[in-house]
Write an enzyme that holds these catalytic residues in place. Structure first.
Site, mmCIF file in Angstrom:
data_model
loop_
_atom_site.group_PDB
_atom_site.id
_atom_site.type_symbol
_atom_site.label_atom_id
_atom_site.label_comp_id
_atom_site.label_asym_id
_atom_site.label_seq_id
_atom_site.Cartn_x
_atom_site.Cartn_y
_atom_site.Cartn_z
ATOM 1 N N SER A 13 0.678 -1.415 0.325
ATOM 2 C CA SER A 13 0.297 0.181 0.513
ATOM 3 C C SER A 13 0.942 1.389 0.158
ATOM 4 C CB SER A 13 -1.076 -0.016 1.080
ATOM 5 O OG SER A 13 -0.759 0.359 2.490
ATOM 6 N N ASN A 14 1.816 1.192 1.049
ATOM 7 C CA ASN A 14 2.761 2.636 0.467
ATOM 8 C C ASN A 14 3.489 2.675 -0.511
ATOM 9 O OD1 ASN A 14 2.627 4.205 3.397
ATOM 10 N ND2 ASN A 14 3.314 1.078 3.405
ATOM 11 N N LEU A 85 11.529 -6.899 4.106
ATOM 12 C CA LEU A 85 11.376 -7.168 5.837
ATOM 13 C C LEU A 85 13.023 -7.805 5.158
ATOM 14 C CD1 LEU A 85 8.405 -8.497 6.449
ATOM 15 C CD2 LEU A 85 9.469 -7.092 7.313
ATOM 16 N N ILE A 88 19.836 -5.246 4.751
ATOM 17 C CA ILE A 88 19.785 -4.315 3.511
ATOM 18 C C ILE A 88 21.634 -4.711 3.452
ATOM 19 C CG2 ILE A 88 20.646 -2.191 2.082
ATOM 20 C CD1 ILE A 88 17.425 -2.806 1.750
ATOM 21 N N ASN A 102 13.682 4.403 4.761
ATOM 22 C CA ASN A 102 13.375 2.770 5.046
ATOM 23 C C ASN A 102 12.322 3.958 6.251
ATOM 24 O OD1 ASN A 102 12.020 0.312 6.198
ATOM 25 N ND2 ASN A 102 13.266 0.488 7.889
ATOM 26 N N HIS A 104 9.549 2.736 9.065
ATOM 27 C CA HIS A 104 8.765 1.756 9.888
ATOM 28 C C HIS A 104 7.818 1.952 11.065
ATOM 29 C CE1 HIS A 104 10.515 -1.443 12.764
ATOM 30 N NE2 HIS A 104 9.711 -0.072 14.205
ATOM 31 N N ASP A 145 16.744 -0.834 11.623
ATOM 32 C CA ASP A 145 16.229 0.318 12.498
ATOM 33 C C ASP A 145 16.850 1.720 13.038
ATOM 34 O OD1 ASP A 145 13.971 -0.949 11.216
ATOM 35 O OD2 ASP A 145 13.785 -1.767 12.539
ATOM 36 N N GLU A 174 1.220 7.403 6.965
ATOM 37 C CA GLU A 174 2.661 6.389 6.343
ATOM 38 C C GLU A 174 1.662 7.041 5.097
ATOM 39 O OE1 GLU A 174 4.357 2.019 7.953
ATOM 40 O OE2 GLU A 174 3.061 2.079 6.405
HETATM 41 C C1 GAR Z 1 4.254 -0.557 6.656
HETATM 42 O O1 GAR Z 1 3.105 -0.747 8.099
HETATM 43 C C2 GAR Z 1 5.416 -0.645 6.983
HETATM 44 O O2 GAR Z 1 5.554 0.908 8.213
HETATM 45 C C3 GAR Z 1 5.691 -2.061 8.028
HETATM 46 O O3 GAR Z 1 5.142 -3.039 6.904
HETATM 47 C C4 GAR Z 1 4.271 -2.386 6.357
HETATM 48 C C5 GAR Z 1 4.101 -2.890 5.271
HETATM 49 O O4 GAR Z 1 3.189 -2.506 4.307
HETATM 50 N N1 GAR Z 1 7.641 -2.521 7.560
HETATM 51 C C6 GAR Z 1 8.517 -2.832 8.624
HETATM 52 O O5 GAR Z 1 7.972 -3.118 9.664
HETATM 53 C C7 GAR Z 1 10.017 -2.733 8.683
HETATM 54 N N2 GAR Z 1 10.121 -3.143 9.680
HETATM 55 P P1 GAR Z 1 2.892 -2.137 2.662
HETATM 56 O O6 GAR Z 1 2.983 -3.512 2.120
HETATM 57 O O7 GAR Z 1 0.980 -1.721 2.873
HETATM 58 O O8 GAR Z 1 3.383 -0.874 1.958
#
Ligand code: GAR
Length: 188
Positions: A13-14, A85, A88, A102, A104, A145, A174
């Site tokens: 979604s991001n 996930l 890097i 990134n 978080h 992180d 986000e």
């Molecule tokens: C997001 O909330 C992001 O912050 C998190 O994964 C989600 C992905 O959502 N990232 C982490 O937890 C990294 N440690 P999305 O696939 O809908 O964008």
């Protein structure tokens, strides 16, 4: 033209918000989606938006040269981790130092580090009885992180909130902020 690569492992979604934000922009282009999970929703999003995607295998990603040469071949200038996930590799951090960010889903330095991703983060925040959470956008260095923080935004955790409810509030933050923060970074 600045070419962005988005690395993502999940729903995307991001990634989609970032793609939509930069559509038609004459300075910034989302040129590549790199994904490590064949079933990830982000691959469909890339296809729907006509953006090239690469599904990467673990041994290629963690090979000595990592995927640096593939990124250079695609003339990638800047990398956005949007729910990616895997850690890097150092070779990639070195090749793109200061050019990888990134997001978080919590207020770092709390609730970060290895194994802290997605719903696990929200479960930990609620379990600890926090009254607020939020998002952190930060540079990526050799440690999970821990890179310099660029931006944070907060949301309340109300009594009775479930991890799913908190995840939804965090996603709203986000989607509202990530594309704009990236744009500002690329402008400065
Ligand atoms: C997001 O909330 C992001 O912050 C998190 O994964 C989600 C992905 O959502 N990232 C982490 O937890 C990294 N440690 P999305 O696939 O809908 O964008």
């Amino acid at each position: 033209m600045t070419n962005l690569a988005i690395f993502a492992s999940g729903a995307g979604s991001n990634a989609e918000k970032i793609i939509e934000h930069f559509r038609g922009n004459s300075h910034v282009r989302v040129a590549l989606i790199l994904c490590n999970k064949p079933t990830a929703g982000v691959l469909k999003i890339a296809e729907n938006h006509g953006i090239k995607s690469i599904l990467i295998e673990k041994e290629d990603f963690f090979s000595p040269n990592s995927c640096v040469s593939a990124l250079k071949d695609h003339q990638i200038d800047f990398i956005v981790l949007a729910g990616f996930l895997w850690k890097i590799p150092d070779a990639l951090v070195n090749a793109y130092r200061g050019k990888i960010v990134n997001i978080h889903p919590a207020l770092l330095p709390n609730y970060g580090g290895r194994g802290m991703y997605g719903m696990r983060v929200h479960e930990a925040v609620i379990h600890a009885g926090e009254t607020e959470s939020g998002i952190t956008i930060h540079y990526v260095d050799e440690h999970y992180d821990e890179g310099d923080i660029i931006f944070q935004a907060k949301c309340p955790v109300e009594p009775g909130d479930t991890p799913e409810m908190l995840a939804q509030k965090v996603h709203v933050l986000e989607h509202r902020h990530f594309p704009e923060v990236i744009e500002n970074l690329l402008r400065s």
